[in-house]
Scaffold this motif. Structure first.
Motif, PDB file in Angstrom:
ATOM      1  N   PHE A  61      48.100  50.051  35.220  1.00  0.00           N
ATOM      2  CA  PHE A  61      46.811  49.331  34.746  1.00  0.00           C
ATOM      3  C   PHE A  61      45.473  50.541  35.325  1.00  0.00           C
ATOM      4  O   PHE A  61      45.798  51.073  36.460  1.00  0.00           O
ATOM      5  CB  PHE A  61      46.782  48.056  35.412  1.00  0.00           C
ATOM      6  CG  PHE A  61      47.668  47.120  35.003  1.00  0.00           C
ATOM      7  CD1 PHE A  61      47.479  46.282  33.827  1.00  0.00           C
ATOM      8  CD2 PHE A  61      48.648  47.070  35.785  1.00  0.00           C
ATOM      9  CE1 PHE A  61      48.221  45.515  33.468  1.00  0.00           C
ATOM     10  CE2 PHE A  61      49.911  46.147  35.406  1.00  0.00           C
ATOM     11  CZ  PHE A  61      49.551  45.571  34.241  1.00  0.00           C
ATOM     12  N   GLY A  62      44.529  50.420  34.860  1.00  0.00           N
ATOM     13  CA  GLY A  62      43.168  50.890  35.473  1.00  0.00           C
ATOM     14  C   GLY A  62      42.488  49.795  36.024  1.00  0.00           C
ATOM     15  O   GLY A  62      43.042  49.082  36.860  1.00  0.00           O
ATOM     16  N   ARG A  63      41.223  49.615  35.700  1.00  0.00           N
ATOM     17  CA  ARG A  63      40.418  48.428  36.146  1.00  0.00           C
ATOM     18  C   ARG A  63      40.881  47.150  35.510  1.00  0.00           C
ATOM     19  O   ARG A  63      40.580  47.075  34.272  1.00  0.00           O
ATOM     20  CB  ARG A  63      39.055  48.744  36.118  1.00  0.00           C
ATOM     21  CG  ARG A  63      38.077  47.844  36.571  1.00  0.00           C
ATOM     22  CD  ARG A  63      36.619  47.905  36.158  1.00  0.00           C
ATOM     23  NE  ARG A  63      35.692  46.828  36.808  1.00  0.00           N
ATOM     24  CZ  ARG A  63      35.549  46.714  38.192  1.00  0.00           C
ATOM     25  NH1 ARG A  63      35.772  47.406  39.190  1.00  0.00           N
ATOM     26  NH2 ARG A  63      34.714  45.598  38.464  1.00  0.00           N
ATOM     27  N   THR A  64      41.391  46.215  36.232  1.00  0.00           N
ATOM     28  CA  THR A  64      41.829  44.921  35.627  1.00  0.00           C
ATOM     29  C   THR A  64      41.048  43.806  36.112  1.00  0.00           C
ATOM     30  O   THR A  64      41.044  43.791  37.534  1.00  0.00           O
ATOM     31  CB  THR A  64      43.251  44.796  35.907  1.00  0.00           C
ATOM     32  OG1 THR A  64      44.030  45.933  35.251  1.00  0.00           O
ATOM     33  CG2 THR A  64      43.810  43.409  35.173  1.00  0.00           C
ATOM     34  N   THR A  65      40.529  43.216  35.356  1.00  0.00           N
ATOM     35  CA  THR A  65      39.848  41.785  35.616  1.00  0.00           C
ATOM     36  C   THR A  65      40.374  40.582  35.329  1.00  0.00           C
ATOM     37  O   THR A  65      40.789  40.478  34.216  1.00  0.00           O
ATOM     38  CB  THR A  65      38.404  41.961  35.120  1.00  0.00           C
ATOM     39  OG1 THR A  65      37.736  43.191  35.265  1.00  0.00           O
ATOM     40  CG2 THR A  65      37.452  40.590  35.625  1.00  0.00           C
ATOM     41  N   ILE A  66      40.696  39.592  36.223  1.00  0.00           N
ATOM     42  CA  ILE A  66      41.323  38.284  36.029  1.00  0.00           C
ATOM     43  C   ILE A  66      40.258  37.261  36.280  1.00  0.00           C
ATOM     44  O   ILE A  66      39.849  37.098  37.298  1.00  0.00           O
ATOM     45  CB  ILE A  66      42.391  38.150  36.923  1.00  0.00           C
ATOM     46  CG1 ILE A  66      43.673  39.371  36.838  1.00  0.00           C
ATOM     47  CG2 ILE A  66      43.083  36.882  36.771  1.00  0.00           C
ATOM     48  CD1 ILE A  66      44.679  39.488  37.525  1.00  0.00           C
ATOM     49  N   ASN A  67      39.921  36.422  35.278  1.00  0.00           N
ATOM     50  CA  ASN A  67      39.044  35.324  35.291  1.00  0.00           C
ATOM     51  C   ASN A  67      39.807  34.002  35.351  1.00  0.00           C
ATOM     52  O   ASN A  67      40.541  33.868  34.260  1.00  0.00           O
ATOM     53  CB  ASN A  67      38.005  35.714  34.061  1.00  0.00           C
ATOM     54  CG  ASN A  67      36.996  34.439  34.443  1.00  0.00           C
ATOM     55  OD1 ASN A  67      36.531  34.164  35.490  1.00  0.00           O
ATOM     56  ND2 ASN A  67      36.382  34.052  33.146  1.00  0.00           N
ATOM     57  N   LEU A  68      39.559  33.135  36.139  1.00  0.00           N
ATOM     58  CA  LEU A  68      39.994  32.085  35.934  1.00  0.00           C
ATOM     59  C   LEU A  68      38.885  30.937  35.682  1.00  0.00           C
ATOM     60  O   LEU A  68      37.919  30.727  36.428  1.00  0.00           O
ATOM     61  CB  LEU A  68      40.607  31.529  37.576  1.00  0.00           C
ATOM     62  CG  LEU A  68      41.436  32.379  38.158  1.00  0.00           C
ATOM     63  CD1 LEU A  68      41.964  32.036  39.581  1.00  0.00           C
ATOM     64  CD2 LEU A  68      42.682  32.680  37.169  1.00  0.00           C
ATOM     65  N   ALA A  69      38.697  30.469  34.401  1.00  0.00           N
ATOM     66  CA  ALA A  69      37.994  29.702  34.145  1.00  0.00           C
ATOM     67  C   ALA A  69      38.279  28.298  33.983  1.00  0.00           C
ATOM     68  O   ALA A  69      39.415  27.905  33.632  1.00  0.00           O
ATOM     69  CB  ALA A  69      37.489  30.129  32.519  1.00  0.00           C
ATOM     70  N   PRO A  70      37.298  27.125  34.388  1.00  0.00           N
ATOM     71  CA  PRO A  70      35.921  27.346  34.447  1.00  0.00           C
ATOM     72  C   PRO A  70      35.590  28.058  35.810  1.00  0.00           C
ATOM     73  O   PRO A  70      36.302  27.782  36.790  1.00  0.00           O
ATOM     74  CB  PRO A  70      35.553  25.945  34.318  1.00  0.00           C
ATOM     75  CG  PRO A  70      36.593  25.140  34.882  1.00  0.00           C
ATOM     76  CD  PRO A  70      37.904  25.666  34.446  1.00  0.00           C
ATOM     77  N   ALA A  71      34.755  29.039  35.711  1.00  0.00           N
ATOM     78  CA  ALA A  71      34.255  29.860  36.973  1.00  0.00           C
ATOM     79  C   ALA A  71      33.798  28.991  38.016  1.00  0.00           C
ATOM     80  O   ALA A  71      33.379  29.591  38.917  1.00  0.00           O
ATOM     81  CB  ALA A  71      33.351  30.934  36.319  1.00  0.00           C
ATOM     82  N   ASP A  72      33.075  27.850  37.811  1.00  0.00           N
ATOM     83  CA  ASP A  72      32.411  27.200  38.570  1.00  0.00           C
ATOM     84  C   ASP A  72      33.011  26.127  39.569  1.00  0.00           C
ATOM     85  O   ASP A  72      32.486  25.138  40.296  1.00  0.00           O
ATOM     86  CB  ASP A  72      30.952  26.500  37.790  1.00  0.00           C
ATOM     87  CG  ASP A  72      31.471  25.353  36.832  1.00  0.00           C
ATOM     88  OD1 ASP A  72      32.597  25.387  36.482  1.00  0.00           O
ATOM     89  OD2 ASP A  72      30.657  24.500  36.629  1.00  0.00           O
ATOM     90  N   VAL A  73      34.400  26.074  39.476  1.00  0.00           N
ATOM     91  CA  VAL A  73      35.078  25.083  40.170  1.00  0.00           C
ATOM     92  C   VAL A  73      36.177  26.069  40.930  1.00  0.00           C
ATOM     93  O   VAL A  73      36.852  27.054  40.411  1.00  0.00           O
ATOM     94  CB  VAL A  73      35.921  24.285  39.183  1.00  0.00           C
ATOM     95  CG1 VAL A  73      36.885  23.163  40.242  1.00  0.00           C
ATOM     96  CG2 VAL A  73      35.135  23.497  38.391  1.00  0.00           C
TER      97      VAL A  73
END
Length: 508
Positions: A61-73
Motif C-alpha cells: 500500500f501507499g497512502r491508505t485512508t480508512i474512514n468509519l462513517a458516520p464520522a460524527d459518532v
C-alpha cells in the motif's frame, strides 16, 4: 482503488450501521484511520497490517485512508478489525467479490489472522436484519448469539483467509442455525431449592406473593435466620422468561461481555447481588462512556441488596426513580444513554445495629433510630412488602421434614402471572401487578364498602402515605390472583397491610 465494507457499532444497547471505506492510493506508506476512532480502533492499524501479512496477503500500500462513517459518532472497540482487513484486501485488488454490500462483518483480529469474539453481537445482528442484509460474518464464539435473529445468514469465520475465501465464493461455510425450542427447553433443576429451607413458612408465603406480582421485598431479621438463603431461592420460583424478555436481557449482557462463549440467549432470570461497597456508577451504570450497571444486569430478574443500611445513602437514593420507571438514564460528557431496569428489589437488613431483635437489643433507641434512618422513607415506600424474619426454632432445624419444593410454588406463581397477562393483554407495558398505574389501580382494584373501611382504618391508624396505599392495593390484587378470585376481599387487604412492618409504630 476504493472499497466499501459494511459493519456496525453499539451505542448503549442498540446498534447502528457503520460503513468502512478504504482508499488505497500512491505515495509513501501511510495508514490513516478517521471517523472519531478511540484508542482501540486506532491500534487496529497495527493488528490488521500484521494479520494481513501473516494470512498470506502482500502489503504494497501507499497512502491508505480508512474512514468509519458516520464520522460524527465515536467508534469504540476492536470489532472493526475484520471489516478493515477485508476492505484493505479489496482496495489493493487482492480479492474480488460482489458480496461486500450483502454482509455485515464484525470481529477482532489476532496477529495470525484468527477472528476473536466481540461484545454486543445480538444488537448488531438485529441491526443487520433491519438494514435488509443477507447475512453477517461473525467470530465462531458469537455465532449462536447472532443466530437467534431469524431471517439472517450467520456465517462463522475462524480467520481472515477463511472470510476472504467465503466472500469470493471459494470456501463454503454453512450458516449457523439455532433451535429456539431447545434454547428455552431446559429443566428447572437449580442448585438451590425452597425445600431446603427449614421453617419460615410466613416468609416463604411473602416471597411467593412477591414473585407472583413482581413486588419489591425487604427482609428484616437478626443474623442466621436465613434471609440470604431465602432471597437466593426467590429466582427459582419466578416464571420463565418470554422470548421478548430474553432478547432484552441478552442485549444488556451482550454489550457488557457477560455472555459465555457459544451462549445464544439468557434464558434464566438474572440474580444479581452486588456488595454493599458498590458505587452509584457500579449500581446504576456510568463511567466516562455510559455502560449498564447492576440494576440493568438484573433486568427481568432479581437484584439482591444484603445489609441494606450498609449501602451508601446516596447510592440507595439514586435507585428511587429507576424503581418507579423501570429504566435509568445516565448523562455523561460522552453522551446520554437509557438502559432498561425492570427488576425485583430484594433487600435484607438487621432490625438493630447489634443484630438483635428489638426486645433483646442493647442498642439505645437513638442508635436504633439512626440505624433505621439510613434508609429513607421514600425508598421504603417503594418497597411493597416489609417481612419480619424471626429466628428458626430448634425443632424446625432438627426436623426431617422438608419444605415445599420450588416447583410447586412456581406453578402457583405462573398461574397468577397468567391471570395478570390476561387482565393486561391490551397494555403490553404492564407485565405484572407491581407495574400498575393509577388508572389500572382504579379499574382492577375496586373494593366493597367493608373492605374500604378496613383500609381506611389502617391508613389512619398507621399514618401511611399515599404511595403505601397504592402498594397495599397492588399486593392485595396479587394475593387475590394467587387465590384465583377476581374481587379483592377483606382478608386479602388484611394480609397486604401486615406487610408494612416498617410503617408501624414499633419501628418508628
Amino acid at each position: 482503488m476504493l472499497a466499501k465494507v459494511c459493519s456496525a457499532a453499539v451505542n448503549g444497547i442498540e446498534a447502528y450501521p457503520v460503513e468502512v471505506e478504504v482508499n488505497a492510493g500512491f505515495g509513501d506508506t501511510l495508514l490513516v484511520i478517521v471517523g472519531l476512532p478511540d484508542a482501540a480502533v486506532k491500534e487496529s492499524r497495527d493488528r490488521v497490517m500484521t494479520a494481513l501479512i501473516n494470512s498470506g496477503f502482500s502489503f504494497t500500500f501507499g497512502r491508505t485512508t480508512i474512514n468509519l462513517a458516520p464520522a460524527d459518532v465515536k467508534k469504540e472497540g476492536p470489532s472493526f478489525d475484520l471489516p478493515i482487513a477485508i476492505g484493505m484486501a479489496a482496495a489493493s485488488e487482492q480479492m474480488e467479490s460482489d458480496q461486500l454490500d450483502n454482509f455485515v462483518m464484525v470481529g477482532e483480529l489476532a496477529l495470525n489472522g484468527a477472528v476473536r469474539t466481540v461484545k454486543g453481537m445480538l444488537p448488531i445482528a438485529l441491526s443487520a436484519r433491519a438494514q435488509g442484509k443477507i447475512g453477517i460474518l461473525v467470530p465462531p464464539e458469537n455465532a449462536a448469539e447472532a443466530a437467534v435473529v431469524s431471517g439472517l445468514q450467520v456465517i462463522p469465520v475462524r480467520n481472515l483467509r477463511e472470510a476472504v475465501g467465503f466472500l469470493e465464493g471459494e470456501v463454503k461455510i454453512a450458516a449457523i442455525k439455532v433451535d429456539m425450542t431447545r434454547v428455552f427447553d431446559h429443566d428447572h433443576e437449580d442448585e438451590v431449592d425452597f425445600a431446603e429451607v427449614k421453617g419460615q413458612e410466613s416468609v416463604k408465603r411473602a416471597l411467593e406473593i412477591a414473585a407472583a406480582g413482581g413486588h419489591n421485598v425487604l427482609l428484616i431479621g437478626p443474623p442466621g435466620t436465613g434471609k440470604s438463603m431465602l432471597a437466593k431461592r426467590l429466582a427459582t420460583i419466578l416464571p420463565p422468561l418470554t422470548l421478548e424478555e430474553a432478547l432484552e436481557t441478552t442485549k444488556i449482557h451482550s454489550v457488557a461481555g457477560l455472555l459465555a462463549p457459544g451462549q445464544a440467549l439468557v434464558t434464566r432470570r438474572p440474580f444479581r447481588a452486588p456488595h454493599h461497597t458498590a458505587s452509584d456508577a457500579g449500581l446504576l451504570g456510568g463511567s466516562m462512556n455510559p455502560t449498564p450497571g447492576e440494576i440493568s444486569f438484573a433486568h427481568h430478574g432479581v437484584l439482591f441488596l444484603d445489609e441494606l443500611p450498609e449501602f451508601k445513602r446516596s447510592v440507595l437514593e439514586t435507585m428511587r426513580q429507576p424503581l418507579e420507571d423501570g429504566r435509568v438514564t445516565i448523562s455523561r460528557a460522552a453522551g446520554t444513554m437509557t438502559f432498561p431496569c425492570q427488576f425485583m428489589l430484594v433487600a435484607a437488613m438487621n432490625p438493630t445495629p447489634d443484630g438483635k431483635m428489638l426486645s433483646e437489643s442493647r442498642s439505645s433507641p437513638r442508635e436504633i433510630q439512626n440505624y433505621l434512618g439510613r434508609i429513607s422513607g421514600p425508598l421504603l415506600d417503594r418497597i411493597d412488602l416489609h417481612v419480619e424474619v424471626p429466628p428458626v426454632k430448634f425443632r424446625e432445624i432438627t426436623s426431617e421434614q422438608t419444605g415445599e419444593p420450588s416447583a410447586q410454588i412456581r406453578a402457583r406463581v405462573i398461574a397468577a402471572r397468567q391471570r395478570q397477562q390476561t387482565r393486561f393483554k391490551d397494555k403490553p407495558k404492564i407485565t405484572c401487578n407491581a407495574r400498575m398505574g393509577s388508572r389500572e389501580l382504579k379499574s382492577c382494584c375496586a373494593l366493597d364498602e367493608a373492605t374500604m373501611d378496613l383500609l381506611k382504618f389502617a391508613m389512619t391508624d398507621l399514618n401511611l402515605s399515599a404511595r403505601a396505599y397504592d402498594r397495599i392495593l397492588k399486593v392485595a390484587r396479587t394475593i387475590a390472583d394467587l387465590a384465583g378470585t377476581e374481587s379483592i376481599a377483606s382478608d386479602h387487604i388484611s394480609e397486604a397491610i401486615q406487610y408494612r412492618s416498617l410503617d408501624r409504630q414499633i419501628w418508628t
